[in-house]
Design a protein around this motif. Structure first.
Motif, PDB file in Angstrom:
ATOM      1  N   ARG A   1       0.809  -1.219   0.000  1.00 57.72           N
ATOM      2  CA  ARG A   1       0.000   0.000   0.000  1.00 57.72           C
ATOM      3  C   ARG A   1       0.842   1.268   0.000  1.00 57.72           C
ATOM      4  O   ARG A   1       0.479   2.277  -0.602  1.00 57.72           O
ATOM      5  N   PHE A   2       1.994   1.221   0.669  1.00 62.20           N
ATOM      6  CA  PHE A   2       2.796   2.427   0.819  1.00 62.20           C
ATOM      7  C   PHE A   2       3.701   2.702  -0.372  1.00 62.20           C
ATOM      8  O   PHE A   2       4.424   3.709  -0.372  1.00 62.20           O
ATOM      9  N   LEU A   3       3.654   1.824  -1.367  1.00 63.36           N
ATOM     10  CA  LEU A   3       4.343   2.133  -2.617  1.00 63.36           C
ATOM     11  C   LEU A   3       3.754   3.392  -3.256  1.00 63.36           C
ATOM     12  O   LEU A   3       4.444   4.114  -3.979  1.00 63.36           O
ATOM     13  N   SER A   4       2.482   3.636  -2.995  1.00 60.83           N
ATOM     14  CA  SER A   4       1.831   4.825  -3.559  1.00 60.83           C
ATOM     15  C   SER A   4       2.518   6.101  -3.104  1.00 60.83           C
ATOM     16  O   SER A   4       2.599   7.081  -3.852  1.00 60.83           O
ATOM     17  N   LEU A   5       3.049   6.121  -1.879  1.00 63.70           N
ATOM     18  CA  LEU A   5       3.733   7.311  -1.367  1.00 63.70           C
ATOM     19  C   LEU A   5       5.031   7.568  -2.124  1.00 63.70           C
ATOM     20  O   LEU A   5       5.361   8.714  -2.446  1.00 63.70           O
ATOM     21  N   ILE A   6       5.782   6.506  -2.397  1.00 63.15           N
ATOM     22  CA  ILE A   6       7.030   6.644  -3.163  1.00 63.15           C
ATOM     23  C   ILE A   6       6.723   7.137  -4.570  1.00 63.15           C
ATOM     24  O   ILE A   6       7.414   8.010  -5.110  1.00 63.15           O
ATOM     25  N   ILE A   7       5.670   6.578  -5.165  1.00 61.45           N
ATOM     26  CA  ILE A   7       5.296   6.978  -6.533  1.00 61.45           C
ATOM     27  C   ILE A   7       4.851   8.429  -6.567  1.00 61.45           C
ATOM     28  O   ILE A   7       5.212   9.189  -7.477  1.00 61.45           O
ATOM     29  N   ILE A   8       4.071   8.854  -5.556  1.00 61.04           N
ATOM     30  CA  ILE A   8       3.628  10.252  -5.490  1.00 61.04           C
ATOM     31  C   ILE A   8       4.827  11.189  -5.364  1.00 61.04           C
ATOM     32  O   ILE A   8       4.927  12.194  -6.074  1.00 61.04           O
ATOM     33  N   SER A   9       5.753  10.861  -4.453  1.00 66.87           N
ATOM     34  CA  SER A   9       6.945  11.688  -4.276  1.00 66.87           C
ATOM     35  C   SER A   9       7.773  11.737  -5.559  1.00 66.87           C
ATOM     36  O   SER A   9       8.282  12.798  -5.947  1.00 66.87           O
TER      37      SER A   9
ATOM     38  N   PHE B   1      13.937   8.785   4.844  1.00 65.80           N
ATOM     39  CA  PHE B   1      15.130   8.720   3.996  1.00 65.80           C
ATOM     40  C   PHE B   1      14.819   9.127   2.554  1.00 65.80           C
ATOM     41  O   PHE B   1      15.465  10.021   2.000  1.00 65.80           O
ATOM     42  N   TYR B   2      13.823   8.475   1.945  1.00 64.53           N
ATOM     43  CA  TYR B   2      13.587   8.797   0.539  1.00 64.53           C
ATOM     44  C   TYR B   2      12.927  10.172   0.367  1.00 64.53           C
ATOM     45  O   TYR B   2      13.064  10.805  -0.669  1.00 64.53           O
ATOM     46  N   THR B   3      12.232  10.665   1.409  1.00 62.05           N
ATOM     47  CA  THR B   3      11.668  12.015   1.339  1.00 62.05           C
ATOM     48  C   THR B   3      12.780  13.057   1.277  1.00 62.05           C
ATOM     49  O   THR B   3      12.742  13.988   0.468  1.00 62.05           O
ATOM     50  N   PHE B   4      13.784  12.914   2.130  1.00 64.22           N
ATOM     51  CA  PHE B   4      14.902  13.858   2.114  1.00 64.22           C
ATOM     52  C   PHE B   4      15.699  13.750   0.821  1.00 64.22           C
ATOM     53  O   PHE B   4      16.224  14.742   0.317  1.00 64.22           O
ATOM     54  N   GLN B   5      15.798  12.553   0.296  1.00 63.79           N
ATOM     55  CA  GLN B   5      16.564  12.358  -0.930  1.00 63.79           C
ATOM     56  C   GLN B   5      15.914  13.073  -2.108  1.00 63.79           C
ATOM     57  O   GLN B   5      16.579  13.760  -2.885  1.00 63.79           O
ATOM     58  N   THR B   6      14.600  12.931  -2.238  1.00 64.40           N
ATOM     59  CA  THR B   6      13.915  13.557  -3.370  1.00 64.40           C
ATOM     60  C   THR B   6      13.740  15.065  -3.161  1.00 64.40           C
ATOM     61  O   THR B   6      13.736  15.843  -4.113  1.00 64.40           O
ATOM     62  N   MET B   7      13.649  15.502  -1.891  1.00 63.29           N
ATOM     63  CA  MET B   7      13.571  16.936  -1.619  1.00 63.29           C
ATOM     64  C   MET B   7      14.837  17.661  -2.058  1.00 63.29           C
ATOM     65  O   MET B   7      14.782  18.767  -2.606  1.00 63.29           O
ATOM     66  N   SER B   8      15.980  17.043  -1.823  1.00 60.47           N
ATOM     67  CA  SER B   8      17.245  17.690  -2.174  1.00 60.47           C
ATOM     68  C   SER B   8      17.354  17.897  -3.678  1.00 60.47           C
ATOM     69  O   SER B   8      18.037  18.831  -4.139  1.00 60.47           O
ATOM     70  N   TYR B   9      16.675  17.065  -4.450  1.00 59.01           N
ATOM     71  CA  TYR B   9      16.695  17.182  -5.911  1.00 59.01           C
ATOM     72  C   TYR B   9      16.064  18.506  -6.354  1.00 59.01           C
ATOM     73  O   TYR B   9      16.670  19.277  -7.104  1.00 59.01           O
ATOM     74  N   THR B  10      14.852  18.781  -5.895  1.00 60.33           N
ATOM     75  CA  THR B  10      14.180  20.019  -6.309  1.00 60.33           C
ATOM     76  C   THR B  10      14.873  21.255  -5.723  1.00 60.33           C
ATOM     77  O   THR B  10      14.930  22.301  -6.368  1.00 60.33           O
ATOM     78  N   ILE B  11      15.408  21.135  -4.504  1.00 56.18           N
ATOM     79  CA  ILE B  11      16.117  22.277  -3.912  1.00 56.18           C
ATOM     80  C   ILE B  11      17.362  22.613  -4.723  1.00 56.18           C
ATOM     81  O   ILE B  11      17.659  23.785  -4.983  1.00 56.18           O
ATOM     82  N   ASP B  12      18.105  21.587  -5.148  1.00 57.69           N
ATOM     83  CA  ASP B  12      19.318  21.831  -5.928  1.00 57.69           C
ATOM     84  C   ASP B  12      18.997  22.412  -7.304  1.00 57.69           C
ATOM     85  O   ASP B  12      19.767  23.231  -7.830  1.00 57.69           O
TER      86      ASP B  12
ATOM     87  N   PRO C   1      22.432   5.101   2.590  1.00 54.35           N
ATOM     88  CA  PRO C   1      22.694   6.524   2.721  1.00 54.35           C
ATOM     89  C   PRO C   1      21.705   7.402   1.930  1.00 54.35           C
ATOM     90  O   PRO C   1      21.172   6.969   0.917  1.00 54.35           O
ATOM     91  N   ILE C   2      21.489   8.630   2.438  1.00 51.26           N
ATOM     92  CA  ILE C   2      20.625   9.585   1.756  1.00 51.26           C
ATOM     93  C   ILE C   2      21.458  10.245   0.656  1.00 51.26           C
ATOM     94  O   ILE C   2      22.278  11.113   0.928  1.00 51.26           O
ATOM     95  N   GLU C   3      21.252   9.800  -0.563  1.00 52.44           N
ATOM     96  CA  GLU C   3      22.093  10.243  -1.669  1.00 52.44           C
ATOM     97  C   GLU C   3      21.627  11.577  -2.252  1.00 52.44           C
ATOM     98  O   GLU C   3      20.442  11.902  -2.225  1.00 52.44           O
ATOM     99  N   ARG C   4      22.585  12.322  -2.806  1.00 51.68           N
ATOM    100  CA  ARG C   4      22.274  13.534  -3.550  1.00 51.68           C
ATOM    101  C   ARG C   4      22.026  13.148  -5.005  1.00 51.68           C
ATOM    102  O   ARG C   4      22.728  12.294  -5.564  1.00 51.68           O
ATOM    103  N   ALA C   5      21.086  13.818  -5.624  1.00 48.88           N
ATOM    104  CA  ALA C   5      20.763  13.533  -7.020  1.00 48.88           C
ATOM    105  C   ALA C   5      21.970  13.779  -7.921  1.00 48.88           C
ATOM    106  O   ALA C   5      22.189  13.052  -8.898  1.00 48.88           O
ATOM    107  N   SER C   6      22.774  14.781  -7.593  1.00 41.29           N
ATOM    108  CA  SER C   6      23.928  15.109  -8.424  1.00 41.29           C
ATOM    109  C   SER C   6      24.942  13.981  -8.467  1.00 41.29           C
ATOM    110  O   SER C   6      25.706  13.854  -9.424  1.00 41.29           O
ATOM    111  N   HIS C   7      24.950  13.131  -7.447  1.00 37.07           N
ATOM    112  CA  HIS C   7      25.897  12.008  -7.401  1.00 37.07           C
ATOM    113  C   HIS C   7      25.293  10.716  -7.922  1.00 37.07           C
ATOM    114  O   HIS C   7      25.890  10.027  -8.763  1.00 37.07           O
ATOM    115  N   LEU C   8      24.094  10.380  -7.456  1.00 38.86           N
ATOM    116  CA  LEU C   8      23.512   9.077  -7.783  1.00 38.86           C
ATOM    117  C   LEU C   8      22.730   9.070  -9.095  1.00 38.86           C
ATOM    118  O   LEU C   8      22.840   8.129  -9.889  1.00 38.86           O
TER     119      LEU C   8
END
Length: 482
Positions: free
Chosen positions: A47-55, A129-140, A169-176
């Motif tokens: 059920r919680f896959l929907s949250l990852i897909i939304i993010s 973890f994945y919330t912070f990872q995807t947030m850093s993408y739009t901020i950058d 680890p919480i990866e940065r989009a610029s690296h991963l």
């Protein structure tokens, strides 16, 4: 699905085989990674896959819109929308009941009563973890530090990449993220090093962390029944439990990724050899500490502000928010605040030390490491305690005369007789490797020993790992709850 389960061994073997069978086609590789990541996460609760897909979809679209928009005001509005979606989801699932209860307690001070509605909410694994990872993408993208990725498949794979999905680890989009735009071919050397890294992570989890947990859990859960000396043993064992558990997960994630041709950042670097609190946070959960540095501390003004009060306030806010990230409990907030206090004490101490210079440098280093470990371990009491009252009672007992009671008989009465020996052996292994590899990029290198010695080390580690995996079974990782 746990890294230390037989299900994962089967799962990864199948994924690895199919993944490298498709190395000539980048799209197929990413499809395999995305599907396997969703299977891995959905094994816990589909059920919680929907949250990852939304993010994933929301930040993909918003990131693209920010990148193509030159209007400063509209770019900022889009960024706020991204933060609202991500923090809104995280806040609802992780902090709704906490804020409701705290508000109710606050207004009761002034004589007001309320009948709040508490929700029986299940916290999705890895959401922080994945919330912070995807947030850093739009901020950058907003900061013009990177361009938006136009490939939805690559971006969704970046957000959900299963080795580091639920505990970093919480990866940065610029690296991963760019790595999913390149074909990955099988590399025998990286495969071998990945196995060694994963093997060492499993050892830290199964042999060190799970055996320390045998005592630490009993002591913390029944702290009223034990003298202060036993409580000291309990918090020290918890310090090694959480390190072996969390750094072990990171090692496994890094190792698995290396086997698949993906490079993840180092997340731990011998943190208990740190000489001060600032040094500790350069070594502990590096991906999170650098995230808060770049996206909280520096935007607040960092250390560049003219006011010493403002600079101190920035440090306090960063540590407190970091603590609150870990969980919806005042104990985590206090844990973060304690680290800011230790930071200020360390700063004052360092200034005085530079004027004294009366002790040998090696002795000063050992003293600093010891004091830092004691401070960090003390703060772990709040991190592990069920409540503020529990933590205060725990500390009060340590400060009482019962600190002088011999703890051996109490530990013996807890049951298992083999755990103390294995904990000692495991910590000896850990200490040797931590000290010998403190400057290495990856934490597991046996060193320049002769082949028979290396073989003996590997075999003994493997024996302990297999024995305690069979004895203790699959034990959850601590950071799954965050």
């Amino acid at each position: 699905m746990l890294f230390n389960s037989f299900e994962f061994v089967i799962f990864f073997s199948i994924v690895f085989f199919v993944y490298y069978k498709s190395y000539n086609n980048l799209k197929y590789q990413n499809v395999i990674l995305l599907v396997s990541s969703y299977v891995f996460y959905g094994w816990w609760d589909w059920r919680f896959l929907s949250l990852i897909i939304i993010s994933s979809i929301s930040d993909y679209l918003i990131g693209y819109a920010i990148d193509k928009n030159n209007n400063k005001k509209q770019r900022k509005q889009l960024l706020i929308l991204s933060l609202f979606v991500n923090l809104g989801i995280l806040g609802f699932f992780k902090y709704y009941n906490f804020f409701t209860e705290s508000f109710t307690d606050f207004i009761s001070i002034f004589g007001f009563e309320s009948n709040p509605s508490f929700l029986n909410i299940v916290l999705p694994v890895g959401i922080s973890f994945y919330t912070f990872q995807t947030m850093s993408y739009t901020i950058d993208i907003y900061r013009n530090k990177m361009s938006a990725n136009k490939n939805l498949l690559e971006f969704m794979t970046f957000v959900s990449f299963f080795p580091q999905l639920v505990a970093g680890p919480i990866e940065r989009a610029s690296h991963l993220l760019p790595q999913f735009g390149k074909k990955r071919k099988f590399d025998p050397y990286e495969f071998k090093e990945g196995i060694k890294q994963s093997f060492w992570g499993l050892f830290k989890k199964i042999v060190i962390a799970d055996n320390c947990a045998f005592y630490a859990n009993q002591i913390f859960e029944n702290s009223d029944s034990y003298p202060g000396s036993v409580l000291v043993v309990g918090v020290v064992l918890f310090a090694f439990q959480i390190y072996g558990d969390f750094s072990g997960y990171s090692d496994i994630a890094i190792g698995i990724s290396r086997m698949m041709g993906i490079d993840l950042m180092q997340n731990f670097k011998s943190p208990y050899l740190a000489e001060n609190i600032q040094d500790f946070w350069r070594r502990w959960h590096i991906s999170l500490s650098t995230w808060f540095r770049d996206y909280v501390y520096i935007p607040l003004g960092g250390s560049k502000v003219n006011s010493s009060f403002r600079r101190s306030l920035n440090i306090i806010i960063t540590f407190v928010v970091s603590g609150f990230w870990h969980g919806a409990n005042w104990t985590f907030i206090i844990w973060g605040a304690l680290h800011s206090l230790f930071y200020f004490i360390q700063t004052a101490y360092s200034k005085n030390l530079n004027t004294l210079k009366i002790l040998p440098a090696s002795l000063v280093k050992v003293f600093n490491i010891t004091v830092t470990f004691i401070a960090v371990t003390f703060a772990w009491i709040f991190f592990r305690a069920e409540s503020f009252t529990h933590a205060i009672n725990y500390i009060s007992e340590i400060g009482s005369s019962t600190i002088l009671v011999n703890p051996i008989s109490y530990l013996r009465d807890m049951g298992a007789s083999i755990q103390p020996i294995i904990i000692i052996i495991g910590l000896i292994y850990l200490s040797v490797f931590e000290i010998s590899n403190r400057n290495a990029s990856y934490s597991f290198q046996v060193g320049h020993y002769k082949t028979p010695v290396k073989t003996l080390i590997y075999c003994s580690l493997l024996f302990l790992l297999i024995f305690f995996r069979a004895t203790n079974g699959s034990v959850d990782f601590i950071y799954f709850q965050f």
